[in-house]
Scaffold this active site. Structure first.
Site, short mmCIF file in Angstrom:
data_model
loop_
_atom_site.label_atom_id
_atom_site.label_comp_id
_atom_site.label_asym_id
_atom_site.label_seq_id
_atom_site.Cartn_x
_atom_site.Cartn_y
_atom_site.Cartn_z
N SER A 29 0.78 -1.20 0.03
CA SER A 29 0.24 0.11 -0.10
C SER A 29 0.75 1.39 0.13
CB SER A 29 -1.03 0.12 1.26
OG SER A 29 -0.30 -0.18 2.57
N GLY A 66 -2.18 -4.32 0.89
CA GLY A 66 -2.07 -5.41 1.65
C GLY A 66 -1.20 -6.56 1.11
N ASN A 95 3.55 -5.59 5.48
CA ASN A 95 2.59 -6.40 5.83
C ASN A 95 2.94 -7.71 6.72
OD1 ASN A 95 0.45 -4.87 5.15
ND2 ASN A 95 0.96 -5.29 3.04
N ASP A 176 -4.22 6.74 10.39
CA ASP A 176 -3.98 5.39 10.97
C ASP A 176 -2.41 5.34 11.43
OD1 ASP A 176 -2.43 5.32 8.34
OD2 ASP A 176 -3.76 3.91 7.38
N HIS A 179 0.03 4.75 6.75
CA HIS A 179 0.24 5.35 5.54
C HIS A 179 0.53 6.57 5.19
CE1 HIS A 179 -2.26 1.52 5.30
NE2 HIS A 179 -1.70 1.41 4.28
#
Length: 208
Positions: A29, A66, A95, A176, A179
């Site tokens: 991502s 992801g 991830n 979050d 990112h």
């Protein structure tokens, strides 16, 4: 007339060679520009910089939000066949860490991607990642060591921390905390350029 024809043929050969001198990014991502306009992502900024410094060298961004190193290994053969890149940028592992996957497994996957890229004629480059300390000191150490080990074993350029100067800075991160915002993308490009500038310039010069 013969000299002119020879020069023209040489130019056409150089253009054809450069046209196939592409960069392939396989990431998660962070490189897929999650949460921001894709045109503002670092991969698009890279395409702009490469176009300025080496016109004709294309950047293909095959990053998926992801994505894990396991997914990268599975997708890479088809991507290499499709794009035939001369530079393979591997930006995966984050991830794996967030999901608590075994660093040794991640290391094997990264090594496999490097080997797949080389076998297809591409020069691999690794963009490393770090994870929050709450995963424990031992896991964090093994996670970061996996990138270094692949770089050492496979003799590939490694940027130890792709989010250097960005991660942990609330003004550059989305809510979050994972990112980066659009404002952080130029820094990500500069980070990546540390390991990309040399192969880009060298392969561009060789094509010309």
């Amino acid at each position: 007339m013969r000299l002119l024809s020879a020069l023209l043929a040489g130019c056409l050969t150089a253009v054809a060679s450069l046209a196939s001198a592409d960069i392939l990014i396989v990431g998660d991502s962070i490189s897929a520009a999650y949460g921001i306009d894709k045109a503002e992502g670092w991969a698009e900024l890279l395409a702009e910089r490469v176009n300025e410094e080496c016109p004709g060298m294309a950047v293909h961004n095959a990053s998926v939000s992801g994505e894990t190193t396991g997914g990268g290994v599975a997708r890479l053969p088809a991507l290499l066949e499709r794009y035939s890149p001369v530079i393979l940028v591997i930006e995966l592992g984050g991830n794996d860490g967030l999901r608590g996957m075994a660093p040794a497994h991640m290391q094997n996957n990264l090594a496999a991607m490097v080997q797949q890229g080389r076998a297809a004629g591409a020069e691999p480059v690794l963009l490393g990642m770090k994870i929050p300390p709450n995963y424990g000191e031992r896991y964090t150490e093994l996670f970061e060591r996996a990138f270094r080990q692949v770089a050492d074993d496979e003799k590939v350029p490694l940027l130890p921390f792709f989010l250097d100067g960005v991660g942990g800075d609330a003004s550059l991160m989305q809510e979050d905390g994972i990112h980066p915002l659009a404002a952080a993308q130029p820094r990500l490009l500069d980070n990546a350029w540390q390991v990309l500038a040399e192969p880009v310039h060298r392969l561009c010069a060789a094509a010309l």
